[in-house]
Motif scaffolding. Sequence first.
Motif: not given
Length: 310
Positions: A189-198
Amino acid sequence: MFLALSSIVPSVVASYALLHNFTGTSFLSGFNFFSGSDPTHGFVRYQSEADARSQDLVAVSDNSIYIGVDYKNKAPNGRASVRIESKELYKKGLFVLDLAHMPSSTCGTWPSFWTWGSEGRWPDLGEIDIIEGIHTNTINAFSVHTAEGCSIDGKGMFCALGTLKTLNCYIGAPGQLSNAGCGTEASSPSSFGSPFNAAGGGVYAMEWTSQFIKMWFFPRNAIPTDLDGSGTVDPAGWGTPQANFQGACDFDKMFGEQRIVLDTTFCGDWAGAVWDSCKKVGSDCNTYVANNPEVFKESYWRVNYLRIFE
């Protein structure tokens, strides 16, 4: 110039050797800036290298490269952005991208890292989408797109960690959305966009042989040790891939020489066509992108390296 990579199946060859390492101040030596009209009809104005540098859309340091968009000015004719394409063409091999940051999950955006058989013959030479998403997505979409006659299985030995969405890789396949191709949604669920960066970014890898195209995503704390840059790499030790495109497909026929592309566009054929999830911020995609520059400050790539192995 076409660069022929090894066509030997990785199950026979135990490892890959480094061919190109694009990083830091050397990164742009392998790429051209595309400044023509967006082939995906985005609300964007791709900049030449000189114009991108003058607007601070590109900044190179010893350890990484920043590739961003204009987040300071209103853009009634399309937002200034960057699309780079590899100077070389590649056929088969292992492609590894380490990112500290990708464009954040923001309405209007459509960032991608991908390869395609360009030279006016799309989709006859195929397309491979390694990183792609739109708007506020936080889960990466892997896909491949071909001419008629290529499909994947998705079962048994062809399974993957991601969720298989579509099986027919033909861009005009009946029963699928136009140009859907074969698609797999990442399991993270964190493979793209904002959570990936975080989470500090991570690594994406794509292995392309005569038998399959496989893709992996590794968060920063789970990158395989053989990707430390010290020697050869062996995807056989990386575990089950996120996406496994394998089945009734002649990969040598369906996928020709490919250019590597990294870009950020806005709206266009995909993001502009599915605006409903973003209607709370504006009535339509182009108007929102034109009038709200400040929301795109985090719409940038920070690339640590791109390594290509044969």
